[in-house]
Design a protein around this motif. Sequence first.
Motif, PDB file in Angstrom:
ATOM      1  N   ASN A  23       5.850   8.998   6.808  1.00 49.00           N
ATOM      2  CA  ASN A  23       4.891  10.105   6.876  1.00 49.00           C
ATOM      3  C   ASN A  23       5.514  11.351   7.485  1.00 49.00           C
ATOM      4  OD1 ASN A  23       2.728   8.831   5.649  1.00 49.00           O
ATOM      5  ND2 ASN A  23       1.954   7.981   7.561  1.00 49.00           N
ATOM      6  N   SER A  57       0.990   4.107  -2.892  1.00 48.37           N
ATOM      7  CA  SER A  57       0.825   5.539  -2.592  1.00 48.37           C
ATOM      8  C   SER A  57       2.022   6.336  -3.076  1.00 48.37           C
ATOM      9  CB  SER A  57       0.619   5.735  -1.093  1.00 48.37           C
ATOM     10  OG  SER A  57      -0.537   5.061  -0.645  1.00 48.37           O
ATOM     11  N   VAL A 110      -1.091   3.879   7.185  1.00 50.50           N
ATOM     12  CA  VAL A 110      -0.300   3.156   8.189  1.00 50.50           C
ATOM     13  C   VAL A 110      -1.273   2.383   9.075  1.00 50.50           C
ATOM     14  CG1 VAL A 110       1.380   3.325  10.053  1.00 50.50           C
ATOM     15  CG2 VAL A 110       1.466   4.947   8.145  1.00 50.50           C
ATOM     16  N   LEU A 147       0.779   8.475   3.730  1.00 50.21           N
ATOM     17  CA  LEU A 147       0.711   7.054   3.418  1.00 50.21           C
ATOM     18  C   LEU A 147      -0.168   6.331   4.439  1.00 50.21           C
ATOM     19  CD1 LEU A 147       4.402   6.271   2.465  1.00 50.21           C
ATOM     20  CD2 LEU A 147       2.521   6.920   0.990  1.00 50.21           C
ATOM     21  N   GLY A 184       6.122   3.209   8.302  1.00 45.28           N
ATOM     22  CA  GLY A 184       5.110   4.103   7.750  1.00 45.28           C
ATOM     23  C   GLY A 184       5.076   5.441   8.450  1.00 45.28           C
ATOM     24  N   GLN A 189       0.830  -1.210   0.000  1.00 43.65           N
ATOM     25  CA  GLN A 189       0.000   0.000   0.000  1.00 43.65           C
ATOM     26  C   GLN A 189       0.860   1.255   0.000  1.00 43.65           C
ATOM     27  OE1 GLN A 189      -2.500  -0.503   3.437  1.00 43.65           O
ATOM     28  NE2 GLN A 189      -3.861  -1.986   2.443  1.00 43.65           N
ATOM     29  N   MET A 190       1.939   1.240   0.796  1.00 45.34           N
ATOM     30  CA  MET A 190       2.825   2.410   0.803  1.00 45.34           C
ATOM     31  C   MET A 190       3.514   2.583  -0.546  1.00 45.34           C
ATOM     32  SD  MET A 190       4.520   2.579   4.604  1.00 45.34           S
ATOM     33  CE  MET A 190       4.927   0.848   4.750  1.00 45.34           C
TER      34      MET A 190
END
Length: 526
Positions: free
Chosen positions: A255, A221, A240, A238, A251, A217-218
């Motif tokens: 961030n 993004s 988390v 992002l 994460g 997912q990060m």
Amino acid sequence: MSIANRLSLFFLTALALVLVGFSLTLYLLASRHLHAQADDRLDAAMHTLVAAIEVHPGDVEWEPLERRVMMGEDPALGQVRWAVHDLQGRLVDCSLNLERPKGHEPPRRGRGWRVRAHRVRAGKFEPEPVEDRQEQIRGELSESFGRSQLPGSVTLPKDRTYHGDGLVLTVAVSEVPMRGTLDQLAWTMAGVSVAIWLSAAFWGQWLCRRALRPILQMAASAREIRQHPDAGAFLPVLPVPPTRDEFEELGRAFNDLLASLRESLERQQRFTGDASHQLRTPLTAMLGKIDVALRQERTPAEYQRTLQALRRRGDELHQIIESLLFLARADTASPLPDTIVFDLGEWCQSWLEHWADHPRAADFGIRVDCGGALVRTQPALLGQVLDNLLDNACKYSEAGAPIILTVKVGPGEAILTVADKGFGLQPDERALVFHPFYRAPHARWLGKPGVGLGLSVAQRLVAMMGGTLAVWSEPGQGSQFSVALPSPGEAEEGRRAPGDAKDALATQHGQVGAARPDISRSARPA
């Protein structure tokens, strides 16, 4: 190969080795236990047969009618078989299951037998093992059952009593049930191991993908940030998930980095807008003056006034540019040149002499709480900071109001404070006073000159010296700016030269003033 696949491969390989090792160990332990159990049964059967024999000094008696042996009546394959032979190998007696009544299937040919054979002689009360007889009987048992014949002879004698020199006692048990149990255990362990391995492969892959989902997912993004047309201003946070592990820490750290980048970009955009506005103002005024002067013929005095106005605007533009260049250079970390150890209280007293001709010189005061406030820094840069703070205090306080310098020693640091009794700042203004080009609304309303760079320059200079610049202010009560600089170590304090610091610092101030523009005069803070 992805991280999930590599982790799954490593986990499954380790699990396969564990399952194989566990299954092999369990099989060997079970085999050893079953063989030991079979040997115990044979030993117990042999003791039973020996107990049924009467040994005399001259002969050995076997009388099954008087001492009946109940062992071996069950024809099941897993039961013990026994036989009694004389010393010439003739069959004397045997168990009922060895006679194999009709209706009972014999063991299959070629299957193994576990055999015990002991010889009992007249006059010897302890039986002696017969190893060669064990191998012979083992072969006879397998071969005879295959031919549906009794071992040793075809028919049994009608009289099963015996009186003679000795007997050979044989007990045997088939290995077929034991091997069947071991085969069943092997297949069961193989099936269970394969089931466990396949289940671990499925759930392990699922767990790895689920555990690594935050990374995916990060990464997605991050790709969105790079592909966004306005990536510089986009910078989303992002996702988390609250997993409470290293991925959550990664994460959050990422961030924090994005937040810092966003703040830096916003500050850069705001700084660029303010700088362009501040540079455009004197340029517009200069061009306006020139246009007015060129419309018609002017007297020499008018041209002189126009040129003086242009000179002032040019000086202002030059000062703004120099301040901006300094702020840009201050962003790059570089060591301070020519740092020395000196007493901050003595240095402040000598530096105030440069302000002796200032209209507010009578309002200045200095208070040194204690001696020995040593610092190690570049005195000329510290002088620029003090000039900015003093000029700021003079600008935003009424004439005659005191401006006090205080020097004191804190834990591991020396603190220089410049306090005035001026207009002060609102609470929300204190957080913005060090931003470039920021000017308080009250200062704009009063028409105080300046572009809002002085305190930004001072804060950068203090940061370069390894210190901090803080402000305390209340509306109507004045402001207090504190510069905290780290104190040198004891070894550096011992190396401080006790010369005249006043002349040395004045010389450095003159050198710096000739080498680069006077930022403290050029960048007036809000």
